[in-house]
Write a protein that holds these residues in place. Structure first.
Motif, mmCIF file in Angstrom:
data_model
loop_
_atom_site.group_PDB
_atom_site.id
_atom_site.type_symbol
_atom_site.label_atom_id
_atom_site.label_comp_id
_atom_site.label_asym_id
_atom_site.label_seq_id
_atom_site.Cartn_x
_atom_site.Cartn_y
_atom_site.Cartn_z
ATOM 1 N N ILE C 129 9.439 -9.127 12.564
ATOM 2 C CA ILE C 129 8.522 -8.485 13.434
ATOM 3 C C ILE C 129 8.785 -9.162 14.760
ATOM 4 N N GLU C 132 11.114 -6.593 16.303
ATOM 5 C CA GLU C 132 10.784 -5.322 16.564
ATOM 6 C C GLU C 132 9.709 -5.179 17.533
ATOM 7 N N MET C 133 9.080 -6.250 17.642
ATOM 8 C CA MET C 133 8.122 -6.265 18.962
ATOM 9 C C MET C 133 8.930 -6.366 20.149
ATOM 10 N N ILE C 136 10.096 -2.867 20.938
ATOM 11 C CA ILE C 136 8.969 -1.985 21.215
ATOM 12 C C ILE C 136 8.775 -2.282 22.728
ATOM 13 N N GLU C 161 -1.824 2.310 22.649
ATOM 14 C CA GLU C 161 -1.103 3.307 21.624
ATOM 15 C C GLU C 161 0.454 3.274 21.905
ATOM 16 N N CYS C 162 0.708 2.827 23.020
ATOM 17 C CA CYS C 162 2.512 2.473 23.081
ATOM 18 C C CYS C 162 2.859 1.338 22.228
ATOM 19 N N VAL C 164 0.804 -0.167 19.705
ATOM 20 C CA VAL C 164 0.453 0.158 18.538
ATOM 21 C C VAL C 164 1.294 1.034 17.400
ATOM 22 N N LEU C 165 1.451 2.217 18.252
ATOM 23 C CA LEU C 165 2.055 3.178 17.161
ATOM 24 C C LEU C 165 3.312 3.236 16.846
ATOM 25 N N PRO C 166 4.348 2.869 17.723
ATOM 26 C CA PRO C 166 5.634 2.412 17.267
ATOM 27 C C PRO C 166 5.791 1.407 16.090
ATOM 28 N N LEU C 167 4.824 0.395 16.342
ATOM 29 C CA LEU C 167 4.650 -0.879 15.110
ATOM 30 C C LEU C 167 4.282 -0.257 13.873
ATOM 31 N N ILE C 168 3.275 0.725 13.831
ATOM 32 C CA ILE C 168 2.877 1.173 12.827
ATOM 33 C C ILE C 168 4.015 1.916 12.087
ATOM 34 N N LEU C 169 4.727 2.817 12.864
ATOM 35 C CA LEU C 169 5.637 3.867 12.348
ATOM 36 C C LEU C 169 6.698 3.120 11.779
ATOM 37 N N ARG C 170 7.104 2.001 12.663
ATOM 38 C CA ARG C 170 8.374 0.980 12.154
ATOM 39 C C ARG C 170 8.041 0.330 10.990
ATOM 40 N N GLY C 171 6.613 -0.040 10.883
ATOM 41 C CA GLY C 171 6.357 -0.786 9.614
ATOM 42 C C GLY C 171 6.465 0.075 8.191
ATOM 43 N N LEU C 172 5.869 1.223 8.626
ATOM 44 C CA LEU C 172 6.099 2.258 7.390
ATOM 45 C C LEU C 172 7.560 2.365 6.971
#
Lengths: 201, 470, 227
Positions: C129, C132-133, C136, C161-162, C164-172
């Motif tokens: 993580i 990943e951060m 991002i 949004e810039c 939170v969103l990539p982190l959600i999509l990467r998490g999925l």
């Protein structure tokens, strides 16, 4: 969408683990940042609410993707265990208790996709962060203050009482947490429909 | 080893992803087969079917018969699956479970309850075979792409599975790492393992391949033996949309190059915290509107160099001048655009159209520019699609179009053709030319010879931390 | 290969120190408890952790003694850290154990395969993580989205949004990829998990743990009788 069955798949387990780590780290970052920017008093009041603003979307997406009985309890249990490994025995017990309560928010059909159910569960989850402070002050005030005095000076004890032990302190904390959770959940649902569902991830 | 009979599959609720139509073939034991075809032809779907990931993880309707080692993949238990398949995905990062090399390689064996000494012996054998003995205690996140790929193969081959499946294994590898991979696969094939590879870079696999299977729109369109494939000319290969070693030779489009240097670096050096020197006393110059390719082995500092150019990293020593005046990293960052290898980190909007105007005040002029960019980069019919739902090549085009719409003078692209077929790689070359024609200086970090040939004015080789202008 | 103490023994020590830290009633007892934990770490050859714990503990107490009374709320935080430091010291010893050994321990404690996989992914993902951060943040800067430091404050919704969103999509995406990879690694095997590390559950370890628990009991009762 109807829940197909309550059997957890491998993907559900991995998704839970991945998102629990993210949510936990956001809680920690929220706590540290508010301690630095708002002083520990401000942090006590504001950190659950501010962390909720960032953790909300992850909670909503995770619950929506897994939609199985036990998801929020396991989230609470794992979060509690992580706090236990930091020496917070009491916080662990609070998280387990609140974890059970979060599961009760998901009774009924299609509850994992409804805003009210998700908000209630998320609010309880975030409240557990500060409940470890004010619950003993409500239930066993004198014993808790005596316990606190054993390792602490007079100033820290009176600061603790001002923060944890007054009605306005508790209401401010709950209020800020409520606002943060509402915002976090609404943003989460927005992200879910505009991005996750649209992209069919 | 693998038998497919009249296999058909289509995804549930996914009109944009190609299924499989009436595919039949047989992979003999100990053979090596390469699946090829243009992007979206069904290679990945076929691998998912053979490995049993469909329909477990990807819903849809299957017709026909699949047999792997005499059994239907769906009827295999977890143990049987682990003992039958060795699976190596394109991105090693997202298949590692452990932080260190030794633990990652041992993971499957520990899960299956293999006795400790036996497991250690197996690890010793496989690491010796793959040349990983010196890396056993290393942190996986600090390895180069080639090393990670080796670890992934070692982990997949620990239990000596009869079938090894690799999904685009050379996508992130330089020439030397690719050669090393071929040597490893040759050894594995000698052990009697059946190998199935999905790839775009086909000729480098000739030494080990027995057969090439070409898919077109989900159907088996052509089958070549090794010798037949080797004899194919450039024209014949390109007719199928496949890559050829000489691809890009006749494609060079002279770029529009303004006189004078835009960015000049003198004795630029950099190292990461607690690590040895990554870049050492580099001198370089980038002309306005030019296209410069940066090449070098994996892990030699190409991406680091690209990030320094863009101001994402600040050089530890030396100077960088913009039009003969010193420029800070922050200012370089404002004037540059870095297209990352993984586009997922740079897409934020809910539609392609919105992505191109993200971060800008939407005026008529901006809208017109966005529409023009969509037309130029073949994105008009994808305008309302969510960027995350696009294929890899399409996402790449979106980030390029966003770069075109930006005000940045310098655009750095990190491996823009990684995992792309010949048609899409040439498209990227064309798009790079468009950016150059718009007077943007483009720096392309790449291993891809097709791209090097097609588009670069000059090549910068980074070797052993030093920059050699070519 | 180095022998590692069985994590179950370290876990017992962690539980002992957690309970003791909760029920002690004086700073002197806390000093003794912290000293005991430092000795425990030394016995496990974790010298750096032992030194770090001791230094941090001393520094926290010094800070508390020199801070003015007007910062009462800061001392709440400092005392909280002082109180949990013994547990953090033992936890550090547990977390430094290789994940595969922790999973083996979990299997011996009859946790299900799914729970073991969750444990493995949790331990792995804490380092992933961070990377990943970082990627991002670099992605955001690389696109020139917020050219100045104050741009983030001027555009809070977009910044949010810039991030939170990539982190959600990467998490999925990572969940999906890891699950596919897990299918071929035998994670759902019913066989009893093994481990490449030889663990030590020797007489020395057991006696050491008994002494540690005994020390915790003596510290508690010492204060009890003295108070």
């Amino acid at each position: 969408m109807q829940e197909k069955n309550n059997k957890w798949t491998l993907k559900n387990v991995v998704t839970l683990s991945v998102f629990t780590v993210i949510i936990y780290i956001l809680l920690m970052i929220g706590m540290i940042a508010t301690n630095i920017l708002l002083t520990p008093v401000g942090a006590y009041f504001a950190s659950p609410g501010i962390s909720a603003l960032f953790a909300g979307p992850f909670f909503i997406v995770m619950v929506n993707k897994i939609e199985k009985r036990g998801v929020t309890f396991l989230l609470s249990l794992i979060s509690g265990l992580l706090f236990l490994f930091m020496g917070q025995l009491y916080t662990f017990l609070v998280y387990v208790m609140f974890g059970i309560l979060t599961e009760l928010c998901y009774l009924g059909k299609n509850s994992y996709h409804k805003l009210v159910n998700n908000f209630s569960a998320f609010f309880l989850y975030m409240l557990a962060l500060s409940a470890g402070g004010f619950i003993p002050m409500i239930l066993i005030r004198e014993q808790y203050v005596e316990w606190y005095k054993t390792v602490g000076n007079a100033e820290s004890v009176s600061a603790m009482i001002n923060v944890y032990g007054t009605l306005h302190g508790v209401l401010i904390t709950i209020g800020i947490t409520l606002v943060g959770c509402v915002a976090g959940c609404l943003i989460g649902f927005s992200i879910l429909s505009r991005h996750v569902k649209k992209a069919r991830i | 080893m693998v038998k497919l009979e009249h296999l058909s599959f289509h995804y549930e609720d996914e009109e944009n992803i190609c299924g499989i139509h009436d595919v039949s073939f047989h992979l003999p034991k100990g053979s090596c087969t390469v699946l090829c075809g243009t992007s979206g032809c069904g290679k990945t779907t076929l691998l998912r079917l053979i490995s049993g990931l469909i329909p477990t993880f990807f819903a849809g309707e299957i017709k026909g018969k699949i047999e792997v080692n005499g059994k239907n993949p769906l009827e295999m238990s977890s143990d049987e699956r682990a003992l039958t398949y060795g699976m190596v995905f394109q991105d090693p990062r997202s298949q590692f479970f452990m932080p260190r090399v030794l633990n990652e390689i041992a993971f499957s064996g520990e899960n299956l309850g293999i006795e400790r000494m036996q497991l250690l012996h197996k690890i010793e054998v496989i690491t010796r075979q793959l040349g990983l003995s010196d890396l056993m205690d290393r942190d996986l996140s600090r390895l180069s792409s080639g090393q990670k790929q080796k670890v992934a193969i070692a982990a997949a081959c620990l239990l000596n599975p009869p079938l090894l499946i690799l999904d685009e294994p050379t996508a992130n590898l330089d020439y030397e790492s690719t050669r090393s991979l071929i040597e490893i696969l040759t050894e594995i094939k000698k052990n009697g393992t059946t190998i199935l590879i999905s790839e775009h870079r086909l000729h480098c696999l000739l030494p080990i391949t027995d057969r090439y299977i070409y898919l077109k729109q989900g159907s088996l369109a052509k089958c070549w033996s090794k010798s037949d494939f080797e004899k194919m000319t450039l024209e014949e290969t390109e007719k199928y949309g496949l890559r050829h070693p000489d691809s890009g030779k006749n494609l060079f489009i002279p770029s529009c190059r303004d006189k004078g240097d835009l960015l000049v670096g003198k004795a630029v050096g950099f190292h990461y915290a607690h690590q040895c020197l990554v870049l050492n006393k580099l001198d370089f110059s980038l002309g306005k509107g030019s296209v410069v390719a940066v090449v070098g082995k994996n892990g030699k500092g190409k991406t680091t160099f690209g990030k320094i150019l863009c101001g994402l990293l600040k050089q530890k020593s030396g100077k960088i001048l913009y039009r003969d005046k010193p420029i800070s990293a922050a200012k370089r960052c404002r004037n540059s655009y870095f297209v990352m290898q993984d586009a997922d980190y740079q897409l934020y909007a809910e539609s392609v159209g919105n992505e191109l105007v993200l971060g800008k005040k939407v005026t008529e002029a901006i809208k017109e520019k966005a529409y023009a960019a969509m037309a130029l980069f073949d994105l008009t019919n994808l305008k309302d699609r969510h960027p995350a739902s696009l294929s890899g090549g399409e996402k790449q085009r979106v980030t390029l179009a966003a770069a075109y719409c930006s005000d940045a003078e310098i655009i750095v692209m990190d491996e823009p053709t990684s995992g792309l077929d010949a048609i899409n790689a040439k498209r990227v070359a064309k798009f790079i030319q468009l950016l150059s024609n718009a007077n943007k200086t483009v720096v392309v970090i790449t291993h891809d010879e097709l791209l090097l040939r097609a588009v670069s004015d000059s090549i910068i080789l980074i070797n052993e931390n030093r920059l050699l202008e070519g | 290969m180095m022998r590692i103490q069985d994590p179950r023994i370290t876990l017992i020590s962690l539980l002992a120190v957690t309970v003791t830290a909760f029920i002690i009633s004086s700073p002197v007892q806390l000093h003794l408890l912290t000293g005991l934990c430092v000795l425990y770490l030394i016995s496990l050859s974790k010298f750096k952790s032992a030194l770090r714990s001791a230094v941090i503990y001393v520094c926290l107490w010094l800070l508390v003694s020199i801070l003015p009374t007007s910062v009462g709320s800061v001392t709440v935080l400092l005392f909280m850290y002082i109180r949990i430091l013994p547990m953090l010291a033992i936890s550090a010893a547990l977390i430094s154990t290789p994940p595969s050994l922790l999973m083996w321990t979990g299997a011996r404690m009859h946790l299900s395969q799914r729970a073991l996989l969750a444990m493995g992914v949790l331990l792995r993902f804490f380092t992933v993580i961070k990377l990943e951060m970082q990627a991002i943040f670099q992605g955001i800067r690389a696109r020139g989205m917020f050219p100045h430091w104050y741009s983030v404050i001027l555009h809070p919704a977009q910044s949010y949004e810039c991030l939170v969103l990539p982190l959600i999509l990467r998490g999925l995406k990572l969940s999906s990829d890891l699950t596919c990879a897990a299918e071929f690694r035998g994670v759902e095997s019913r066989a009893m998990r093994t481990c490449i590390y030889p663990t030590v559950c020797s007489l020395k370890s057991i006696l050491g743990t008994i002494c540690f628990i005994g020390g915790c009991i003596m510290i508690y009762y010492g204060g009890y009788f003295h108070g």
